[in-house]
Scaffold this active site. Structure first.
Site, PDB file in Angstrom:
ATOM      1  N   ASN A 179       0.835  -1.205   0.000  1.00 24.15           N
ATOM      2  CA  ASN A 179       0.000   0.000   0.000  1.00 24.15           C
ATOM      3  C   ASN A 179       0.861   1.242   0.000  1.00 24.15           C
ATOM      4  O   ASN A 179       1.974   1.262   0.526  1.00 24.15           O
ATOM      5  CB  ASN A 179      -0.977  -0.019   1.195  1.00 24.15           C
ATOM      6  CG  ASN A 179      -0.414   0.664   2.425  1.00 24.15           C
ATOM      7  OD1 ASN A 179      -0.439   1.893   2.556  1.00 24.15           O
ATOM      8  ND2 ASN A 179       0.144  -0.141   3.333  1.00 24.15           N
TER       9      ASN A 179
ATOM     10  N   PHE B 278      -1.928   8.138   4.347  1.00 24.21           N
ATOM     11  CA  PHE B 278      -2.780   8.697   5.405  1.00 24.21           C
ATOM     12  C   PHE B 278      -4.022   9.440   4.907  1.00 24.21           C
ATOM     13  O   PHE B 278      -4.280  10.576   5.343  1.00 24.21           O
ATOM     14  CB  PHE B 278      -1.990   9.674   6.307  1.00 24.21           C
ATOM     15  CG  PHE B 278      -0.820   9.105   7.036  1.00 24.21           C
ATOM     16  CD1 PHE B 278      -0.675   7.744   7.262  1.00 24.21           C
ATOM     17  CD2 PHE B 278       0.165   9.967   7.541  1.00 24.21           C
ATOM     18  CE1 PHE B 278       0.418   7.234   7.952  1.00 24.21           C
ATOM     19  CE2 PHE B 278       1.262   9.471   8.237  1.00 24.21           C
ATOM     20  CZ  PHE B 278       1.390   8.106   8.430  1.00 24.21           C
TER      21      PHE B 278
ATOM     22  N   SER C  27       5.553   5.139   8.798  1.00 23.32           N
ATOM     23  CA  SER C  27       4.898   4.862   7.513  1.00 23.32           C
ATOM     24  C   SER C  27       5.829   5.272   6.378  1.00 23.32           C
ATOM     25  O   SER C  27       6.393   6.367   6.395  1.00 23.32           O
ATOM     26  CB  SER C  27       3.595   5.634   7.389  1.00 23.32           C
ATOM     27  OG  SER C  27       3.167   5.584   6.044  1.00 23.32           O
TER      28      SER C  27
ATOM     29  N   ASN D  78       4.908   5.985   3.401  1.00 23.95           N
ATOM     30  CA  ASN D  78       4.162   6.652   2.322  1.00 23.95           C
ATOM     31  C   ASN D  78       3.964   8.148   2.499  1.00 23.95           C
ATOM     32  O   ASN D  78       3.281   8.779   1.710  1.00 23.95           O
ATOM     33  CB  ASN D  78       2.821   5.951   2.127  1.00 23.95           C
ATOM     34  CG  ASN D  78       3.028   4.483   1.805  1.00 23.95           C
ATOM     35  OD1 ASN D  78       3.820   4.153   0.937  1.00 23.95           O
ATOM     36  ND2 ASN D  78       2.353   3.609   2.541  1.00 23.95           N
ATOM     37  N   THR D  79       4.519   8.712   3.561  1.00 22.29           N
ATOM     38  CA  THR D  79       4.561  10.161   3.724  1.00 22.29           C
ATOM     39  C   THR D  79       6.031  10.521   3.664  1.00 22.29           C
ATOM     40  O   THR D  79       6.838   9.983   4.433  1.00 22.29           O
ATOM     41  CB  THR D  79       3.931  10.585   5.069  1.00 22.29           C
ATOM     42  OG1 THR D  79       2.553  10.236   5.051  1.00 22.29           O
ATOM     43  CG2 THR D  79       4.085  12.077   5.322  1.00 22.29           C
TER      44      THR D  79
ATOM     45  N   LYS E  25       5.504   3.744  17.117  1.00 20.59           N
ATOM     46  CA  LYS E  25       5.402   2.649  16.127  1.00 20.59           C
ATOM     47  C   LYS E  25       6.582   2.736  15.167  1.00 20.59           C
ATOM     48  O   LYS E  25       6.819   3.774  14.555  1.00 20.59           O
ATOM     49  CB  LYS E  25       4.089   2.742  15.364  1.00 20.59           C
ATOM     50  CG  LYS E  25       3.917   1.596  14.365  1.00 20.59           C
ATOM     51  CD  LYS E  25       2.481   1.433  13.939  1.00 20.59           C
ATOM     52  CE  LYS E  25       2.350   0.320  12.926  1.00 20.59           C
ATOM     53  NZ  LYS E  25       0.965   0.130  12.502  1.00 20.59           N
TER      54      LYS E  25
ATOM     55  N   ASN F 254       5.709  -1.511  11.434  1.00 21.79           N
ATOM     56  CA  ASN F 254       4.931  -1.015  10.301  1.00 21.79           C
ATOM     57  C   ASN F 254       5.264  -1.868   9.062  1.00 21.79           C
ATOM     58  O   ASN F 254       5.904  -2.907   9.172  1.00 21.79           O
ATOM     59  CB  ASN F 254       5.270   0.466  10.081  1.00 21.79           C
ATOM     60  CG  ASN F 254       4.069   1.245   9.582  1.00 21.79           C
ATOM     61  OD1 ASN F 254       3.395   0.821   8.640  1.00 21.79           O
ATOM     62  ND2 ASN F 254       3.797   2.382  10.203  1.00 21.79           N
TER      63      ASN F 254
HETATM   64  C1  LIG Z   1      -3.668  -0.767   3.601  1.00 21.10           C
HETATM   65  C2  LIG Z   1      -2.860  -0.525   4.841  1.00 21.10           C
HETATM   66  C3  LIG Z   1      -2.908   0.708   5.471  1.00 21.10           C
HETATM   67  C4  LIG Z   1      -2.154   0.956   6.612  1.00 21.10           C
HETATM   68  N1  LIG Z   1      -2.250   2.161   7.225  1.00 21.10           N
HETATM   69  C5  LIG Z   1      -1.559   2.394   8.361  1.00 21.10           C
HETATM   70  C6  LIG Z   1      -1.685   3.629   9.042  1.00 21.10           C
HETATM   71  O1  LIG Z   1      -2.444   4.504   8.652  1.00 21.10           O
HETATM   72  N2  LIG Z   1      -0.933   3.811  10.169  1.00 21.10           N
HETATM   73  C7  LIG Z   1      -0.094   2.843  10.665  1.00 21.10           C
HETATM   74  O2  LIG Z   1       0.547   3.060  11.691  1.00 21.10           O
HETATM   75  N3  LIG Z   1       0.024   1.651  10.042  1.00 21.10           N
HETATM   76  C8  LIG Z   1      -0.691   1.413   8.917  1.00 21.10           C
HETATM   77  N4  LIG Z   1      -0.568   0.203   8.290  1.00 21.10           N
HETATM   78  C9  LIG Z   1       0.390  -0.797   8.834  1.00 21.10           C
HETATM   79  C10 LIG Z   1      -0.288  -1.835   9.707  1.00 21.10           C
HETATM   80  O3  LIG Z   1      -0.863  -1.249  10.855  1.00 21.10           O
HETATM   81  C11 LIG Z   1       0.745  -2.898  10.144  1.00 21.10           C
HETATM   82  O4  LIG Z   1       1.717  -2.279  10.946  1.00 21.10           O
HETATM   83  C12 LIG Z   1       1.425  -3.580   8.975  1.00 21.10           C
HETATM   84  O5  LIG Z   1       0.540  -3.772   7.909  1.00 21.10           O
HETATM   85  C13 LIG Z   1       2.024  -4.938   9.348  1.00 21.10           C
HETATM   86  O6  LIG Z   1       1.010  -5.796   9.861  1.00 21.10           O
HETATM   87  P1  LIG Z   1       0.230  -6.899   8.975  1.00 21.10           P
HETATM   88  O7  LIG Z   1       1.267  -7.714   8.275  1.00 21.10           O
HETATM   89  O8  LIG Z   1      -0.605  -7.665   9.960  1.00 21.10           O
HETATM   90  O9  LIG Z   1      -0.614  -6.129   8.004  1.00 21.10           O
HETATM   91  C14 LIG Z   1      -1.319  -0.060   7.140  1.00 21.10           C
HETATM   92  C15 LIG Z   1      -1.271  -1.310   6.510  1.00 21.10           C
HETATM   93  C16 LIG Z   1      -2.021  -1.552   5.386  1.00 21.10           C
HETATM   94  C17 LIG Z   1      -1.957  -2.908   4.715  1.00 21.10           C
END
Ligand SMILES: Cc1cc2nc3c(=O)[nH]c(=O)nc-3n(C[C@H](O)[C@H](O)[C@H](O)COP(=O)(O)O)c2cc1C
Length: 342
Positions: A111, A115, A175, A177-178, A217, A246
């Site tokens: 992704n 945000f 993150s 992406n910022t 985080k 993350n």
């Molecule tokens: C589509 C998507 C959007 C995410 N948006 C955020 C976010 O806004 N803030 C954040 O701290 N982590 C965000 N994450 C990261 C997740 O909270 C998590 O840390 C990461 O995906 C690893 O866990 P997972 O393998 O269970 O997905 C996002 C992940 C995905 C897939």
């Protein structure tokens, strides 16, 4: 019922655009909840961390309910805690679409959402209206157009509006992406941000008598040395905990081989391929912190054994996002059972 339906619905959902499927699933879940169609969740297996009572060790990771629109329905799936956000002070649209991609053979997603969210004030109103009485975390970040030097102002602005309505606050400095956000993990940036938030927290405690734990985080792409330095800073400042991790900007060779050009999409990789990176981060955090930080393990949990591995590495609590997309709501109870306190 929905729990059993998901395996049947998934092939249909996976035929449509991932972001549309996401919206459709969450609004269906909310309707099912409103119609009392969701099954009763497991009995609680309570644990306490950071002074907070968790019904179980399994939480929803940030990013799935960015705007706090589905808290009660998601809680009905049995989560011991829910983290909304990332929230920025002002509303923003996020990056251009498409910005979410499935890597199905790898049980992964990429992704680059950036945000998208309704902003702190609107989300605060939703937090106020929630029925869920379990642990609710708010994950905060900075707007894309806020220069890095002013980042602290954005975190403080979010904190002031949202912390009074939350059980804990997670500071997202990881993150991908910022632009440059991850640079905020360096102590010359992170220290002033955390100090400012601790100061705000102290004021809040004085007014309300309630202490709101603060967590950071972090990214799985930090070296062990960087993780270790960061952990030392968190301990020195008496931060309550750390959420690891993350998404990753790396592309493990197995994913690149299996997925070909799909793996080249820019953004953060989540799901099964992140597990090893997250486990490594957690082991380092555990070794340095020796119980002085609550460790929330997240990244690549797609089955019970992954949650057990997180616990064995040192995670006190776990969170999940991508696993839910692939496995559906049944995963929550599976993880609760795997992390149950005996
Ligand atoms: C589509 C998507 C959007 C995410 N948006 C955020 C976010 O806004 N803030 C954040 O701290 N982590 C965000 N994450 C990261 C997740 O909270 C998590 O840390 C990461 O995906 C690893 O866990 P997972 O393998 O269970 O997905 C996002 C992940 C995905 C897939």
């Amino acid at each position: 019922m929905l729990t059993h339906l998901y395996p049947i619905l998934r092939p249909l959902l996976f035929k449509i655009d991932p972001e549309q499927a996401h919206g459709l699933t969450l609004s269906s879940l909310r309707t099912a909840h409103q119609l009392h169609l969701l099954p009763k969740s497991r009995e609680a297996s309570p644990v306490e961390f950071m002074g907070l009572p968790f019904a179980n060790r399994v939480g929803l990771a940030a990013g799935l309910d960015k705007n706090g629109e589905y808290i009660d329905a998601l809680a009905a799936l049995g989560f011991g805690f829910i983290e909304v956000g990332t929230v920025t002070p002002r509303p923003q649209a996020g990056r251009d679409r498409p910005r979410l991609f499935r890597l199905t053979s790898s049980t992964a997603l990429i992704n680059r959402m950036g945000f998208p969210n309704h902003g702190a004030e609107v989300i605060a109103a939703r937090l106020r209206a929630r029925r869920f009485r379990g642990v609710l975390g708010v994950n905060i970040g900075k707007n894309a157009d806020t220069p890095l030097e002013s980042a602290v102002d954005d975190y403080v602005a979010c904190y002031r509006v949202l912390a009074p309505l939350a059980d804990y606050v997670a500071v997202n400095v990881s993150s991908p992406n910022t632009k440059d956000l991850r640079r905020l993990q360096q102590s010359d940036h992170l220290r002033p941000i955390l100090e400012a938030l601790l100061q705000e927290g102290a004021k809040l405690t004085q007014q309300s008598g309630r202490r709101i734990p603060l967590l950071a985080k972090i990214s799985p792409d930090l070296s062990e040395e960087e993780i270790s330095e960061l952990a030392q800073l968190l301990i020195e400042l008496r931060i309550d905990g750390v959420i690891a991790t993350n998404t990753t900007v790396s592309r493990p060779a197995a994913v690149a081989n299996r997925e070909g050009v799909r793996a080249d999409e820019q953004g953060g990789l989540s799901g099964a391929p992140v597990l090893d990176l997250s486990l490594r981060a957690i082991r380092t955090l555990k070794a340095v912190s020796q119980g002085r930080l609550t460790i929330v393990g997240v990244g690549g949990i797609t089955r019970a054994a992954d949650a057990s591995a997180m616990r064995a590495a040192g995670a006190d609590l776990v969170q999940v996002y991508t696993g839910l997309i692939y496995r559906g709501p049944a995963l929550v109870n599976e993880l609760i059972d795997a992390t149950r306190v005996l």
